[in-house]
Design an enzyme around this catalytic site. Structure first.
Site, PDB file in Angstrom:
ATOM      1  N   CYS A  16       6.741   5.813  -4.379  1.00  0.00           N
ATOM      2  CA  CYS A  16       5.902   5.746  -3.188  1.00  0.00           C
ATOM      3  C   CYS A  16       5.176   4.411  -3.145  1.00  0.00           C
ATOM      4  O   CYS A  16       4.664   3.942  -4.160  1.00  0.00           O
ATOM      5  CB  CYS A  16       4.854   6.846  -3.214  1.00  0.00           C
ATOM      6  SG  CYS A  16       5.515   8.493  -3.433  1.00  0.00           S
ATOM      7  N   CYS A  17       5.135   3.835  -1.960  1.00  0.00           N
ATOM      8  CA  CYS A  17       4.355   2.605  -1.776  1.00  0.00           C
ATOM      9  C   CYS A  17       3.720   2.659  -0.397  1.00  0.00           C
ATOM     10  O   CYS A  17       3.828   3.656   0.306  1.00  0.00           O
ATOM     11  CB  CYS A  17       5.203   1.362  -1.980  1.00  0.00           C
ATOM     12  SG  CYS A  17       6.408   1.046  -0.703  1.00  0.00           S
ATOM     13  N   ALA A  18       3.071   1.575  -0.021  1.00  0.00           N
ATOM     14  CA  ALA A  18       2.336   1.565   1.244  1.00  0.00           C
ATOM     15  C   ALA A  18       3.246   1.854   2.439  1.00  0.00           C
ATOM     16  O   ALA A  18       2.944   2.709   3.261  1.00  0.00           O
ATOM     17  CB  ALA A  18       1.612   0.234   1.420  1.00  0.00           C
TER      18      ALA A  18
END
Length: 105
Positions: A9-11
Site C-alpha cells: 500500500c502506498c499513497a
C-alpha cells in the site's frame, strides 16, 4: 491459486507498482507462486473484503497511517509493517519479499 497473497500500500498505488514487479520476479526466480499487488491507501478496505490477504506492507511515505491500518488488520490476524526505506528506495524486490515472508512466518 497462489500460495500467499502480499498487498503493498502506498499513497496512490503507483510508486509501489515497480517494486511489485521486482518482487514478482524474485518470487518466480525462487519458485514461489505469490499473488503480489499494490493498492492506494484508499483501496485497502475494499481489497480486504475481496481477497484473502496474508501480509500487508506499507510504503514509507504512508508510515504515518500504520496505526489506523493495523486496526483494520488485527482482528483478521494479518501481519503488517512498513517497507524498509532503503529497500524501497533501491527497489530491492528480493529484500522486500524476504521482509514479507518473515512477517508471515
Amino acid at each position: 491459486m497462489s500460495e500467499k497473497t502480499i498487498m503493498l500500500c502506498c499513497a496512490a498505488g503507483m510508486s509501489t507498482s515497480m517494486l511489485v514487479a521486482k518482487m514478482q520476479t524474485a518470487a518466480k526466480e525462487q519458485g514461489k507462486d505469490y499473488d503480489i499487488f499494490a493498492v492506494s491507501a484508499s483501496e485497502i478496505d475494499q481489497k480486504l473484503v475481496e481477497k484473502e490477504i496474508d501480509v500487508v506492507l506499507l510504503g514509507p511515505q504512508i508510515r504515518y497511517m500504520k496505526n489506523d491500518i493495523n486496526k483494520k488488520l488485527v482482528d483478521k490476524k494479518i501481519p503488517m509493517d512498513v517497507i524498509d526505506m532503503q529497500s524501497y528506495g533501491m527497489m530491492n524486490g528480493a529484500k522486500v519479499l524476504t521482509q514479507a515472508e518473515d512477517l508471515m512466518a
